[in-house]
Design an enzyme around this catalytic site. Structure first.
Site, short mmCIF file in Angstrom:
data_model
loop_
_atom_site.label_atom_id
_atom_site.label_comp_id
_atom_site.label_asym_id
_atom_site.label_seq_id
_atom_site.Cartn_x
_atom_site.Cartn_y
_atom_site.Cartn_z
CB SER A 1 20.70 -68.82 -24.38
OG SER A 1 20.41 -70.17 -24.64
CG ASP B 1 36.62 -70.99 -25.24
OD1 ASP B 1 37.05 -70.09 -24.49
OD2 ASP B 1 35.66 -71.73 -24.94
CE LYS C 1 17.96 -69.92 -21.30
NZ LYS C 1 18.52 -70.94 -22.21
#
Length: 718
Positions: free
Chosen positions: A481, A492, A506
């Site tokens: 999460s 990224d 998740k």
């Protein structure tokens, strides 16, 4: 995203999707509940919660699941699994008698009818008591440990017991295994067999005593989670007591004496003293001390032996500055001993043991240059939401703690920082965004999609940056999460190198909402009238400050990386990856039948911090080269192979000689590994007649430090 934006987004969602309607209770004839001793019954408040909870999730849950007979069947199966996953208590005849409820459970919940679910629960309690009472009576029986037989400890995929005698035979095997287990660890001295049997009896009696203290809210919790779990694995209902516990854990703070408690044979005992709290400062209470009575200030003592743990905790906790007195039997003394009286002034407790903390490690690169690396262990993304809303300038949060740690690491002149998010199950979405902001100047961090497919980008708008140097992030299968949001954003942006195992997967966001907000005024008035007519307390003895109707944490959004990919199922794949003992189909989102699918949306517009595409292959090559000669890496591969061999095992031998041989072989393997590790560290060998000491060994961290040293060196050359 700041807190005001998040609250506004939730408000819009609920206005668009949810209007609570007062629904009359079921007109269908209810199941006649058992009236036997110990039978539990639902109260009017629980019936009301069930009805409105179904209405809420049918309208506002992210996953649009048809509330039909098929879902009712899933609820039914999950409920039975939640009660008796190991199939140790119910008989097949019980299951057969429950089948008429399969298709109607969900409709019953819609109408606030809990009678069938309580009927099932009461049968479970009856069987539990019967089986444990039988087991206790069989502990003193004679057992032949020379017979070649086995005990099936995992019955999940087996049929239910057909008869009571079949269930009892299984329990006798379990007793035999428990006794054999203790026998193999005994020294062979006279009287140890009797001591072992006493230990097993006490263990089973403790289980029985815990069931005796259960109340209808314990049963209701399991029922509601069977319902919420049928929709998705991360939607949970919390009773008022559990809601308070969840929120305190999220805040990492509470008001009380600073002691974690547990129960042992109907007596509450101290499991841990929280550093810095009143109990810690007073130094009177010790681990394993037992609390037998509680008094508020100068009031009368109330005997709490036999009470359920939650009720005792509620008596001991209280507002800062108030006094609580305890009657305590010190560890090791008989319950009949004269208790000592301990008086403590409650205070605000901040559990630093469960907060972010640092270590500084030194590591050399392949050229022999030494680097100082700050390792920050982050156990969760916590936030004291209540104090933040109240304007407390010193509220507790992950980001605030990490910012302070980074300031000290800069003063220590570290060369790099590793954020250790292993086993970090997540927490606050807000904190995931804020924490990422400590390492980037500004920009999008995560994309969030609501049930109407509207996408909002949560960004870090603060151009300040707390750490600009080399950064590593450690993750594993149990990083989930918020951990995945942070790791994905760092990856990224090219802001740092990700090291470890593929994460949990998740990719959903849950909103924690008090059920008090969703109970209609008409139903509240009806409940109040019922309470008055029945002479019931409106609070049902629930903890102070807890939501009266409990709390629902339900899936309201799905999040996506800034590159557009969902982390659902796929998680985050590290740049430098280790093999793992925990396969995704058994440990991860992919193991959850009701989990949402993976998908993808458009990428956000963002400016990468750096291009690490040329550095990553070199990092991987250097890592792989080290692994060729790494003893610890070989052990990891051996463990993975052993896990695969044994993952389908469901039984254990009850023949003493055979089990003893298996244990001795395992002990020899462990000793051999230990001595190899000690030799590498320049420590003496542990002889076969000596117990194995604990050796701090974190191979993944050690290699992550090596990767960071390579990363710093390569960045310097670039």
């Amino acid at each position: 995203m700041d807190i005001k934006s998040f609250q506004e987004m939730l408000k819009k969602l609920f206005l668009a999707l949810f209007v609570v309607a007062a629904v009359a209770c079921s007109a269908n004839p209810r199941v006649k509940l058992d009236e036997g001793a110990g039978a539990l019954r639902p109260n009017a408040k629980q019936e009301l919660i069930a009805k409105d909870l179904v209405s809420l999730l049918e309208k506002a849950h992210y996953k649009k699941v048809p509330f039909n007979d098929s879902l009712s069947s899933v609820v039914f199966d999950l409920y039975l699994k939640g009660l008796d996953q190991g199939k140790n208590y119910f008989l097949q005849s019980d299951i057969d008698s429950f089948q008429p409820y399969r298709a109607v459970l969900l409709n019953d919940l819609k109408n606030g009818d809990l009678s069938s679910m309580f009927q099932i629960y009461n049968v479970y309690r009856k069987r539990f008591n019967e089986q444990l009472t039988y087991a206790i009576a069989q502990v003193d029986a004679a057992y032949d440990f020379t017979k070649d037989e086995s005990f099936v400890y995992n019955r999940e995929d087996l049929p239910w017991f057909k008869t009571e005698s079949e269930a009892q035979a299984n329990w006798k095997q379990r007793i035999k295994y428990d006794l054999l287990n203790l026998k193999l660890s005994s020294t062979g001295k006279e009287g140890e067999d009797a001591k072992n049997r006493k230990t097993i009896k006490e263990r089973y009696q403790n289980l029985l005593s815990q069931v005796k203290t259960e109340n209808n809210y314990d049963a209701f919790q399991i029922m509601m989670n069977a319902f919420t779990g049928s929709i998705d694995p991360h939607t949970n209902y919390f009773t008022p007591e559990d809601a308070q516990r969840f929120n305190e854990n999220m805040a990492r703070s509470f008001e009380g004496i600073g002691a974690q408690l547990t129960t042992d044979n109907e007596v509450v005992k101290i499991m841990r003293i929280v550093p810095g709290g009143p109990a810690f400062r007073d130094k009177t209470l010790k681990q394993d001390d037992r609390i037998i009575a509680v008094a508020q200030g100068n009031g009368e003592f109330v005997d709490v032996i036999g009470w359920r743990l939650g009720n005792v905790v509620s008596k001991i906790k209280g507002p800062k500055g108030t006094t609580v007195r305890l009657k305590v039997i010190p560890a090791g003394q008989e319950l009949t001993s004269t208790p000592k009286i301990v008086s403590l002034v409650r205070d605000k407790i901040v559990d630093e043991e469960e907060s972010a903390k640092k270590e500084i490690k030194e590591v050399k690169d392949s050229d022999g240059k030494t680097y100082k690396i700050g390792v920050i262990k982050v156990p969760g993304f916590y936030l004291n939401f209540k104090e933040m809303q109240a304007g407390n300038p010193d509220y507790k949060s992950t980001t605030r703690d990490v910012r302070r740690i980074l300031d000290t690491l800069k003063q220590d002149h570290v060369d790099g920082v590793i954020m250790d998010l292993r086993a970090n199950g997540g927490g606050s979405l807000i904190e995931a965004v804020e924490l990422t902001g400590l390492f980037i100047k500004s920009g999008p961090v995560v994309q969030v999609r609501d049930p109407n497919n509207r996408v909002e980008v949560n960004s870090d708008d603060d151009e300040g940056i707390s750490w600009e140097g080399p950064l590593g992030v450690m993750i594993d299968r149990f990083s989930a999460s918020a951990s995945e949001i942070f790791a994905a954003a760092i990856q990224d942006y090219g802001r740092g190198v990700i090291i470890g195992n593929q994460s949990y997967g998740k990719g959903t966001v849950q909103s924690a909402v008090s059920m008090d907000n969703f109970i209609s005024r008409a139903d509240m008035l009806l409940l109040s009238a019922r309470d008055k007519s029945n002479g019931a307390s409106a609070d049902d003895g629930m903890p102070q400050g807890a939501p009266k109707f409990g709390q629902i944490n339900f899936t309201t959004f799905k999040f996506y990386r800034i590159n557009g990919s969902s982390t659902q199922h796929k998680g985050v794949t590290p740049d430098v990856e280790f093999p793992t003992v925990f396969p995704a189909d058994k440990f991860g989102e992919s193991s959850e039948k009701a989990a949402l699918p993976w998908d993808q949306i458009k990428s956000s517009t963002f400016t990468p911090y750096a291009d690490l595409s040329k550095i990553k292959p070199e990092l991987i090559a250097k890592h792989n080269e080290r692994m060729k000669t790494s003893t610890e890496y070989k052990y990891l591969l051996d463990d993975i192979a052993t896990f695969k061999e044994r993952e389908n095992e469901t039984s254990v031998s009850l023949q003493e000689a055979k089990l003893k041989k298996e244990r001795e072989e395992q002990e020899a393997r462990n000793r051999e590994r230990m001595n190899v590790r000690r030799k590498i560290r320049g420590l003496p060998e542990i002889q076969s007649n000596s117990p194995l000491p604990r050796l701090d060994n974190d191979f993944i961290e050690d290699e992550s430090l090596n990767v960071m040293a390579d990363f710093i060196a390569l960045q310097g050359k670039a």
